[in-house]
Design a protein around this motif. Structure first.
Motif, PDB file in Angstrom:
ATOM      1  N   TRP A 127       1.163 -30.358  17.692  1.00 58.57           N
ATOM      2  CA  TRP A 127       2.587 -29.986  17.776  1.00 58.57           C
ATOM      3  C   TRP A 127       2.816 -28.598  17.187  1.00 58.57           C
ATOM      4  O   TRP A 127       3.508 -27.762  17.787  1.00 58.57           O
ATOM      5  CB  TRP A 127       3.419 -31.037  17.048  1.00 58.57           C
ATOM      6  N   LEU A 128       2.234 -28.335  16.021  1.00 57.25           N
ATOM      7  CA  LEU A 128       2.461 -27.054  15.353  1.00 57.25           C
ATOM      8  C   LEU A 128       1.956 -25.894  16.203  1.00 57.25           C
ATOM      9  O   LEU A 128       2.536 -24.802  16.173  1.00 57.25           O
ATOM     10  CB  LEU A 128       1.764 -27.039  13.992  1.00 57.25           C
ATOM     11  N   GLU A 129       0.911 -26.115  16.993  1.00 54.15           N
ATOM     12  CA  GLU A 129       0.346 -25.046  17.809  1.00 54.15           C
ATOM     13  C   GLU A 129       0.886 -25.040  19.231  1.00 54.15           C
ATOM     14  O   GLU A 129       0.405 -24.284  20.079  1.00 54.15           O
ATOM     15  CB  GLU A 129      -1.177 -25.177  17.822  1.00 54.15           C
ATOM     16  N   GLY A 130       1.891 -25.885  19.486  1.00 52.58           N
ATOM     17  CA  GLY A 130       2.530 -25.859  20.791  1.00 52.58           C
ATOM     18  C   GLY A 130       1.772 -26.553  21.891  1.00 52.58           C
ATOM     19  O   GLY A 130       2.061 -26.352  23.071  1.00 52.58           O
ATOM     20  N   ARG A 131       0.827 -27.423  21.534  1.00 53.13           N
ATOM     21  CA  ARG A 131       0.028 -28.115  22.538  1.00 53.13           C
ATOM     22  C   ARG A 131       0.523 -29.527  22.831  1.00 53.13           C
ATOM     23  O   ARG A 131       0.005 -30.197  23.722  1.00 53.13           O
ATOM     24  CB  ARG A 131      -1.435 -28.183  22.072  1.00 53.13           C
ATOM     25  N   ALA A 132       1.507 -29.988  22.074  1.00 54.68           N
ATOM     26  CA  ALA A 132       2.016 -31.346  22.264  1.00 54.68           C
ATOM     27  C   ALA A 132       3.426 -31.430  21.707  1.00 54.68           C
ATOM     28  O   ALA A 132       3.907 -30.528  21.010  1.00 54.68           O
ATOM     29  CB  ALA A 132       1.111 -32.361  21.561  1.00 54.68           C
ATOM     30  N   LEU A 134      -1.609 -26.061  -6.631  1.00 54.54           N
ATOM     31  CA  LEU A 134      -0.975 -26.112  -5.314  1.00 54.54           C
ATOM     32  C   LEU A 134      -0.309 -27.476  -5.157  1.00 54.54           C
ATOM     33  O   LEU A 134      -0.981 -28.502  -5.192  1.00 54.54           O
ATOM     34  CB  LEU A 134      -2.017 -25.900  -4.215  1.00 54.54           C
ATOM     35  N   SER A 135       0.996 -27.483  -4.972  1.00 52.04           N
ATOM     36  CA  SER A 135       1.711 -28.743  -4.779  1.00 52.04           C
ATOM     37  C   SER A 135       1.560 -29.214  -3.342  1.00 52.04           C
ATOM     38  O   SER A 135       1.217 -28.440  -2.438  1.00 52.04           O
ATOM     39  CB  SER A 135       3.193 -28.567  -5.102  1.00 52.04           C
ATOM     40  N   ALA A 136       1.827 -30.510  -3.129  1.00 49.48           N
ATOM     41  CA  ALA A 136       1.773 -31.053  -1.772  1.00 49.48           C
ATOM     42  C   ALA A 136       2.767 -30.342  -0.866  1.00 49.48           C
ATOM     43  O   ALA A 136       2.473 -30.058   0.303  1.00 49.48           O
ATOM     44  CB  ALA A 136       2.054 -32.556  -1.806  1.00 49.48           C
ATOM     45  N   ARG A 137       3.941 -30.031  -1.387  1.00 49.32           N
ATOM     46  CA  ARG A 137       4.957 -29.369  -0.552  1.00 49.32           C
ATOM     47  C   ARG A 137       4.524 -27.955  -0.174  1.00 49.32           C
ATOM     48  O   ARG A 137       4.795 -27.479   0.932  1.00 49.32           O
ATOM     49  CB  ARG A 137       6.302 -29.345  -1.270  1.00 49.32           C
ATOM     50  N   LEU A 138       3.853 -27.270  -1.101  1.00 51.86           N
ATOM     51  CA  LEU A 138       3.392 -25.925  -0.779  1.00 51.86           C
ATOM     52  C   LEU A 138       2.328 -25.974   0.310  1.00 51.86           C
ATOM     53  O   LEU A 138       2.285 -25.108   1.197  1.00 51.86           O
ATOM     54  CB  LEU A 138       2.838 -25.258  -2.039  1.00 51.86           C
ATOM     55  N   ALA A 139       1.462 -26.979   0.274  1.00 55.86           N
ATOM     56  CA  ALA A 139       0.453 -27.121   1.323  1.00 55.86           C
ATOM     57  C   ALA A 139       1.114 -27.387   2.676  1.00 55.86           C
ATOM     58  O   ALA A 139       0.685 -26.848   3.707  1.00 55.86           O
ATOM     59  CB  ALA A 139      -0.516 -28.251   0.971  1.00 55.86           C
ATOM     60  N   LYS A 140       2.156 -28.214   2.691  1.00 60.69           N
ATOM     61  CA  LYS A 140       2.872 -28.483   3.935  1.00 60.69           C
ATOM     62  C   LYS A 140       3.609 -27.237   4.418  1.00 60.69           C
ATOM     63  O   LYS A 140       3.713 -26.994   5.631  1.00 60.69           O
ATOM     64  CB  LYS A 140       3.852 -29.637   3.734  1.00 60.69           C
ATOM     65  N   THR A 141       4.122 -26.446   3.486  1.00 59.14           N
ATOM     66  CA  THR A 141       4.769 -25.186   3.863  1.00 59.14           C
ATOM     67  C   THR A 141       3.784 -24.258   4.549  1.00 59.14           C
ATOM     68  O   THR A 141       4.105 -23.602   5.547  1.00 59.14           O
ATOM     69  CB  THR A 141       5.359 -24.505   2.615  1.00 59.14           C
ATOM     70  N   ALA A 142       2.557 -24.206   4.029  1.00 61.10           N
ATOM     71  CA  ALA A 142       1.524 -23.384   4.666  1.00 61.10           C
ATOM     72  C   ALA A 142       1.191 -23.899   6.055  1.00 61.10           C
ATOM     73  O   ALA A 142       0.976 -23.114   6.987  1.00 61.10           O
ATOM     74  CB  ALA A 142       0.272 -23.364   3.790  1.00 61.10           C
ATOM     75  N   ALA A 143       1.171 -25.220   6.221  1.00 64.08           N
ATOM     76  CA  ALA A 143       0.919 -25.787   7.549  1.00 64.08           C
ATOM     77  C   ALA A 143       2.025 -25.397   8.522  1.00 64.08           C
ATOM     78  O   ALA A 143       1.760 -25.105   9.702  1.00 64.08           O
ATOM     79  CB  ALA A 143       0.798 -27.302   7.463  1.00 64.08           C
ATOM     80  N   ALA A 144       3.270 -25.368   8.053  1.00 64.13           N
ATOM     81  CA  ALA A 144       4.383 -24.970   8.927  1.00 64.13           C
ATOM     82  C   ALA A 144       4.226 -23.529   9.404  1.00 64.13           C
ATOM     83  O   ALA A 144       4.699 -23.164  10.485  1.00 64.13           O
ATOM     84  CB  ALA A 144       5.705 -25.139   8.182  1.00 64.13           C
ATOM     85  N   MET A 145       3.552 -22.713   8.607  1.00 62.60           N
ATOM     86  CA  MET A 145       3.423 -21.294   8.929  1.00 62.60           C
ATOM     87  C   MET A 145       2.397 -21.017  10.024  1.00 62.60           C
ATOM     88  O   MET A 145       2.323 -19.892  10.522  1.00 62.60           O
ATOM     89  CB  MET A 145       3.046 -20.507   7.669  1.00 62.60           C
ATOM     90  N   ILE A 146       1.600 -22.011  10.407  1.00 66.88           N
ATOM     91  CA  ILE A 146       0.603 -21.734  11.449  1.00 66.88           C
ATOM     92  C   ILE A 146       1.225 -21.756  12.834  1.00 66.88           C
ATOM     93  O   ILE A 146       0.610 -21.311  13.799  1.00 66.88           O
ATOM     94  CB  ILE A 146      -0.582 -22.719  11.401  1.00 66.88           C
ATOM     95  N   ARG A 147       2.437 -22.269  12.943  1.00 74.42           N
ATOM     96  CA  ARG A 147       3.064 -22.348  14.262  1.00 74.42           C
ATOM     97  C   ARG A 147       3.588 -20.981  14.691  1.00 74.42           C
ATOM     98  O   ARG A 147       4.267 -20.314  13.914  1.00 74.42           O
ATOM     99  CB  ARG A 147       4.214 -23.341  14.238  1.00 74.42           C
ATOM    100  N   PRO A 148       3.309 -20.527  15.913  1.00 72.38           N
ATOM    101  CA  PRO A 148       3.879 -19.259  16.375  1.00 72.38           C
ATOM    102  C   PRO A 148       5.402 -19.325  16.350  1.00 72.38           C
ATOM    103  O   PRO A 148       5.990 -20.378  16.599  1.00 72.38           O
ATOM    104  CB  PRO A 148       3.360 -19.124  17.818  1.00 72.38           C
ATOM    105  N   ALA A 149       6.037 -18.221  16.043  1.00 68.34           N
ATOM    106  CA  ALA A 149       7.502 -18.207  15.980  1.00 68.34           C
ATOM    107  C   ALA A 149       8.117 -18.533  17.330  1.00 68.34           C
ATOM    108  O   ALA A 149       9.153 -19.166  17.419  1.00 68.34           O
ATOM    109  CB  ALA A 149       7.991 -16.853  15.498  1.00 68.34           C
ATOM    110  N   ALA A 150       7.495 -18.101  18.403  1.00 69.86           N
ATOM    111  CA  ALA A 150       8.037 -18.394  19.731  1.00 69.86           C
ATOM    112  C   ALA A 150       6.966 -18.165  20.785  1.00 69.86           C
ATOM    113  O   ALA A 150       6.085 -17.325  20.636  1.00 69.86           O
ATOM    114  CB  ALA A 150       9.244 -17.510  20.036  1.00 69.86           C
ATOM    115  N   ILE A 151       7.029 -18.920  21.840  1.00 70.78           N
ATOM    116  CA  ILE A 151       6.161 -18.720  22.997  1.00 70.78           C
ATOM    117  C   ILE A 151       7.049 -18.499  24.218  1.00 70.78           C
ATOM    118  O   ILE A 151       7.864 -19.352  24.559  1.00 70.78           O
ATOM    119  CB  ILE A 151       5.236 -19.931  23.236  1.00 70.78           C
ATOM    120  N   ALA A 152       6.925 -17.339  24.810  1.00 70.09           N
ATOM    121  CA  ALA A 152       7.795 -17.008  25.929  1.00 70.09           C
ATOM    122  C   ALA A 152       7.365 -17.754  27.185  1.00 70.09           C
ATOM    123  O   ALA A 152       6.180 -17.894  27.468  1.00 70.09           O
ATOM    124  CB  ALA A 152       7.766 -15.498  26.178  1.00 70.09           C
TER     125      ALA A 152
END
Length: 564
Positions: free
Chosen positions: A205-210, A148-166
């Protein structure tokens, strides 16, 4: 530790990139702070423990297990963490209340004095089961080896953010707005050096709390733009030479030199700061901005071979004698920021014009411009690639679209790399050693040699990739069937004039080395072909290799000395 151990175990057994992404994403979504932050730091290589050395772990296990038994077990398993995890005997009367949490382990190790670390590790090993012990030891030694590369781990972290919050409509009657959009990995890389483990502000930030952490700290690292390898048959018919600038692919290391707001730093392409090893370069740079370029040893304005630069890499400090013998500098090929302005969205042609102006006005000889290569057709450029006038310091060409912005990552199309064909020799397999991780049951690390004038073999390199899984099984069987001696975990393989396995070895370069018996060291050797058909006596000689080295040092063209 249990969830982290399960994650590492599943990652080590998973080959699919997408499956690895899902595993890490799900772990980061399900695991609370700060455990997930420390896990992300470990996966990206940003978590190290200087006091936890493999020798300390060996000392601990040899205090509980017969050293001879441990040695035999280690030889068989081939991996220290796995051996200790399976062999570790907890006291018969020990009943732990609970397993340690990941954050608990990290906090204790970061605070511990050197003399306290062994007792801490022994206590945790007592409390954990084999899978948890394995994960603990991988964590503390920094040897995850899970593909697992460092970039792949960061890519996975980016995926935890919801696509949108209405959001509800505002009082003025506008339609509902979305507060969040999906995050790209480059968005995380942009702020990575502004956040610290365990990354509570990043996850907020990723979870929309800040709000997003500010990337505007002076002296920060910018995510790099990478090139893709060109497919000559497929790509060139689609491309126009007029659309692309060509320059040499220098045989140094990619760096980012930054001077902003009184902060001066030199980064590797992965964002590791290496300023301390190159104080002469930092003192010789005088500009306000961020430059993308290649770090090399420069003598009389000419780039020296990579071996010269290697004398200065991976050092925490450097003395005046070494700096004088190996004067380093930066060949600049892109300008990312200048006088407070971010230039990355501008086309390459405009960035290049500003870079030329900056370098022209720059004092001293630590910063030079990477020259463009003049060409009219792909055929003409191909001839230059095969026999570059700059000699050993260029390993090929870069092609960059004049209209391309500077984009993080490896986009397909704007930039290509066109590397020179590798050197090739035929060598004889001499020694083999077990691999690590998934290869711990196979002899997968191969030392190979060439013939001397006296008719003996002398080692010239070691390779551990370039073959398929099926070929690995065949090589492993050959090693086991033809072992003539053992030296700890290393097997000596039968290799004579009339019997031996010939490996075709491809490599990127050669350099003289007083540390090696043969007098040479190879750069990036790998097995390109297994020559089951070739007699060992027909492998190359040390004279062949030295002739190739002389040709490289004189700036000659690429030479393949494999004998057919």
């Amino acid at each position: 530790m249990r969830a982290f151990a399960e994650l590492l175990d599943r990652l080590s057994l998973t080959a699919s990139r997408n499956a690895k992404l899902v595993l890490v994403r799900d772990y980061l979504k399900a695991t609370p702070d700060p455990d997930r932050g420390w896990a992300l730091a470990a996966l990206t290589g940003d978590l190290t423990f200087t006091a936890a050395k493999p020798a300390l772990i060996r000392k601990a296990v040899e205090g509980r297990v017969d050293p001879v038994l441990f040695g035999w077990s280690y030889d068989y398993v081939g991996d220290l963490a796995e051996t200790v995890a399976l062999l570790w005997p907890s006291p018969a009367d020990y009943r732990p209340n609970r397993e340690p949490e990941l954050a608990e382990v990290v906090d204790a190790l970061l605070r511990a004095k050197r003399g306290e670390v062994q007792l801490l590790i022994e206590g945790w090993l007592d409390a954990l089961k084999p899978k948890g012990r394995w994960a603990l030891l991988k964590l503390v030694t920094g040897g995850l080896r899970i593909g697992l590369s460092a970039r792949l781990a960061k890519t996975a972290a980016a995926m935890i953010r919801p696509a949108a919050i209405a959001q509800p409509p505002d009082p003025e009657g506008d339609e509902a707005q979305t507060a969040l959009t999906a995050v790209d990995v480059s968005d995380i890389e942009e702020v990575w050096h502004a956040v610290d483990p365990p990354y509570a502000d990043l996850f907020a930030w990723l979870e929309g709390r800040a709000e997003r952490p500010s990337p505007d700290a002076p002296g920060r690292f910018r995510p790099v733009m990478l090139a893709v390898a060109i497919d000559e048959a497929v790509d060139f018919p689609k491309l126009s030479p007029a659309d692309y600038a060509a320059e040499w692919k220098w045989d140094g290391i990619r760096v980012q030199a930054v001077r902003e707001g009184g902060v001066a730093r030199l980064y590797s392409r992965t964002g590791d700061e290496i300023s301390a090893a190159f104080p002469d370069v930092m003192e010789g740079l005088d500009f306000d901005g961020a430059i993308d370029g290649e770090l090399l040893v420069l003598r009389d304005g000419r780039p020296a071979p990579f071996g010269d630069l290697q004398q200065r890499l991976n050092r925490k400090a450097v003395d005046a004698k070494l700096m004088a013998a190996h004067p380093a500098g930066v060949l600049a090929y892109d300008l990312l920021a200048w006088n407070g302005e971010d230039l990355r969205a501008l086309p390459l042609a405009e960035r290049r014009a500003r870079l030329e102006a900056l370098v022209d006005a720059h004092p001293g000889d630590r910063l030079r411009l990477s020259p463009l290569v003049d060409y009219a057709s792909w055929e003409a450029l191909g001839r230059l690639r095969a026999d570059p006038p700059v000699g050993a310091a260029a390993e090929g060409l870069m092609l960059k679209r004049w209209d391309s912005p500077y984009l993080a990552g490896r986009p397909k199309g704007p930039w290509f790399k066109w590397k020179r064909d590798p050197h090739v020799i035929d060598a004889v397999l001499m020694y083999a050693q077990r691999g690590h991780g998934k290869r711990s049951s196979f002899y997968s690390d191969y030392t190979f040699g060439v013939w001397t004038d006296e008719g003996a073999l002398t080692p010239v390199g070691k390779a551990y990739f370039g073959f398929t899984d099926e070929e690995l099984k065949q090589l492993d069987k050959f090693v086991r069937d033809h072992t003539v001696d053992r030296f700890g975990p290393v097997r000596s393989v039968r290799a004579e004039r009339d019997f031996g396995l010939v490996l075709e070895i491809a490599f990127e370069g050669l350099q003289r080395s007083s540390r090696h018996k043969s007098g040479v060291a190879m750069r990036f050797p790998r097995v390109s072909r297994i020559r089951w058909d070739k007699p060992a006596r027909e492998a190359n000689t040390l004279d062949d290799v030295m002739d190739l080295l002389d040709a490289i040092e004189s700036g000659g063209g690429r030479i393949a000395v494999a004998s057919g």
